[in-house]
Design an enzyme around this catalytic site. Structure first.
Site: not given
Ligand code: ZN
Length: 325
Positions: A227, A95
């Protein structure tokens, strides 16, 4: 460090996962983990709800666990899954990778997918960096996520972030020139547990589905990633505040908006803050009610159980990935 490929670990990349999610109009959950209990809870919750899953860690989470430990933890998770008689598609994803070197190091230590986040660079530099990672990753059958547009930070005014929304025309050029497999875009989600400054009773601003629709029109079938998509579950915020915490103004994205996104080109939805809140809520409650408790299995085990429940709920009710494994 000894090189390990994701195939040796029993993992898959995200290519087929996203194709199926696009066709089935759901989103694959991407849960962040930093330790054994979170990893176990994610895997068990996804086995119980028969959902494909992306387990992801940031560079700092990888350092926290130790980079040499991560592939072995994940191998352990795969073995646990087999011992439970289950087989769900499982990807290990980096990530917010910020350098080529970090992405390369992850690819060589068992990650099946990496994000290279060049969104803070110029458009040209973002393309160059992403292309570099894509070339290295694709040679090893690893998939790559990039980012275009800037997500609002924890304290940012939503209006101030308006100029950072992803521009659909740029998506087309970016995807063509980088060969990237999926793209995180900015349509109004935000990182952290304090996503918007809203007054009590006020609704946070809706996501910019018009931007998403235009991207989908220009690039049909291309996987989009959201996100900063925790709902900041009120039951956990309430528990935290009730047992001595201070998170009064915490607010997230509504479930209804996420369900709508999951039914569109959005193939991956990231969830980190809600997992943090679940664990914190359980620990605060246990320590407040049982001040004498000092067996980590009692409180970390209870946190793990709560996280399993949360993962199942998200898969079944929000991402609609349950039953798709
Ligand atoms: Zn993120």
């Amino acid at each position: 460090m000894v090189q390990i490929t994701y195939k040796e670990l029993g993992l898959v990349n995200t290519r087929e996962m996203f194709q199926k999610a696009m066709a089935g109009r759901y989103a694959v959950p991407a849960y962040n983990f930093n330790n054994l209990e979170q990893l176990e809870a994610i895997i068990i919750g996804c086995i119980q709800s028969k959902s494909p899953v992306i387990i992801q860690c940031s560079g700092s989470a990888r350092t926290y666990m130790h980079e040499a430990m991560v592939p072995h933890l994940v191998k352990g998770a795969v073995e646990m899954m087999k011992a439970l008689g289950a087989s769900i598609p499982l990807a290990l994803h980096l990530d917010h990778g910020d350098t080529f070197e970090l992405a390369k190091s992850c690819i060589n230590s068992g990650f099946s997918s990496v994000m290279i986040d060049g969104s803070h660079h110029s458009f040209a530099e973002n393309i160059r960096l992403t292309r570099q990672v894509v070339d290295y990753a694709h040679a090893r059958d690893v998939t790559v996520e990039a980012e275009l547009g800037v997500l609002a930070g924890v304290e940012d005014e939503v209006t101030a972030a308006a100029s950072h929304y992803t521009r659909p025309a740029e998506v087309e050029e970016f995807v063509k020139r980088t060969g990237v497999d999926s793209l995180a875009i900015s349509i109004g989600t935000s990182h952290g547990a304090f996503k918007f400054k809203v007054k009590p009773g006020e609704e946070p601003p809706p996501l910019r589905f018009d931007i998403l629709a235009e991207i989908e029109q220009r690039r049909p079938g291309f996987p989009i990633v959201l996100h900063g998509a925790s709902t900041v579950m009120p039951e956990y915020v309430d528990l935290i505040n009730r047992f001595g915490g201070r998170m009064e103004a915490a607010v997230g994205i509504s479930e209804e908006q996420l369900r709508r996104a999951a039914g569109s080109a959005v193939c991956k939805i990231n969830i980190d803050s809600d997992g943090r809140l679940a664990i914190t809520a359980v620990l605060r409650k246990i320590f407040a009610e049982n001040p004498g408790e000092f067996d980590p299995r009692k409180y970390l085990g209870a946190a793990r159980d709560e996280l399993i429940k949360m993962v199942r709920y998200k898969n079944e009710q929000v991402l609609l990935s349950a039953g798709q494994a």
